[in-house]
Design a protein around this motif. Structure first.
Motif, short mmCIF file in Angstrom:
data_model
loop_
_atom_site.label_atom_id
_atom_site.label_comp_id
_atom_site.label_asym_id
_atom_site.label_seq_id
_atom_site.Cartn_x
_atom_site.Cartn_y
_atom_site.Cartn_z
N ILE A 1 0.84 -1.20 0.00
CA ILE A 1 0.00 0.00 0.00
C ILE A 1 0.88 1.25 0.00
N ARG A 2 1.99 1.20 0.70
CA ARG A 2 2.93 2.33 0.70
C ARG A 2 3.49 2.57 -0.70
N ILE A 3 3.78 1.49 -1.42
CA ILE A 3 4.26 1.63 -2.80
C ILE A 3 3.24 2.38 -3.64
N GLN A 4 1.97 2.01 -3.48
CA GLN A 4 0.91 2.68 -4.23
C GLN A 4 0.85 4.17 -3.92
N GLN A 5 0.91 4.49 -2.65
CA GLN A 5 0.81 5.89 -2.23
C GLN A 5 1.96 6.72 -2.77
N GLU A 6 3.17 6.14 -2.78
CA GLU A 6 4.34 6.88 -3.26
C GLU A 6 4.42 6.90 -4.79
N SER A 7 3.96 5.83 -5.43
CA SER A 7 4.09 5.70 -6.88
C SER A 7 3.03 6.49 -7.63
N PHE A 8 1.85 6.61 -7.02
CA PHE A 8 0.72 7.23 -7.71
C PHE A 8 0.14 8.37 -6.87
N PRO A 9 0.90 9.46 -6.73
CA PRO A 9 0.40 10.59 -5.95
C PRO A 9 -0.67 11.35 -6.72
#
Length: 223
Positions: free
Chosen positions: A31-39
């Motif tokens: 979920i952290r990857i998603q938040q950082e990758s797709f701001p």
């Protein structure tokens, strides 16, 4: 299950990485990857949630990959199997991926469809996205599928929408006249354009267009 250990390079320094199937214990990192990758302006409601991730690891664990750098999860890639008919290619991301829940996964499908790929910005200089893509090609070959397919965002298109149709934009990217952050990356990974699809994904930068791009299994290639 899948596991690959090798080195990538930070300039001239070898860095150990592992690509493996992700598991329930990895969900917070994913979920952290998603938040950082797709701001923003990418819609936050399209980030993964625990229910979606649980479906990924139970319905099609072979298509749930992550990459670790020195033991830290830095990126992920997710897919499902679908029956794809090249004569009727139009679809939306939401419909073909069940909005990321993949409850429509077809174990006997002919195509591995990319639901998502993301790498945390701090690790992007290492080329991890390309390695994730190559690993998903391994899955295509291992399962004897016809192709890997997915819709690429066109985040550079909004800058040219007044002067080019989406098809003209993609043609310019393929010819090297323009560079798109996503489409150019997919071309570098060996993917080729199939068709531009309207209303593919709620994505302001792409004017809601997506470009279907495939990689054909070289062991089952047919025109």
């Amino acid at each position: 299950m899948y596991r690959k250990e090798f080195f990538v390079f930070d300039q001239d320094k070898p860095v150990p990485v592992v690509i493996r199937n992700y598991e329930e214990k990895d969900f917070p990192d994913l979920i952290r990857i998603q938040q950082e990758s797709f701001p923003p302006p990418f819609p936050s409601e399209l980030w993964w949630n625990d229910v979606q991730l649980n479906n990924h690891v139970t319905l099609f664990p072979q298509g749930a990959l992550c990459i670790e750098v020195n033991g830290e999860i830095a990126g992920s890639m997710t897919g499902l199997l679908v029956d794809f008919d090249p004569q009727h290619p139009e679809h939306s991301w939401e419909a073909i991926t069940d909005n990321g829940y993949i409850r429509n996964h077809k174990p006997n499908g002919n195509t591995l469809y990319v639901v998502d790929i993301g790498v945390r910005p701090a690790f992007r200089k290492l080329g991890l996205g390309k390695w994730l893509m190559f690993s998903m090609y391994d899955v295509v070959v291992h399962l004897g599928l016809e192709r890997l397919l997915g819709g690429g965002r066109m985040p550079g298109y909004h800058k040219h929408a007044n002067e080019k149709s989406p098809e003209q934009y993609i043609d310019a990217v393929v010819k090297g006249e323009l560079k798109d952050p996503v489409i150019t990356f997919l071309l570098r990974c060996g993917r080729t354009p199939v068709k531009v699809v309207a209303n593919y994904l709620e994505d302001e930068e792409s004017n809601n267009y997506g470009t279907l791009m495939e990689w054909k299994n070289p062991f089952s290639y047919s025109k």
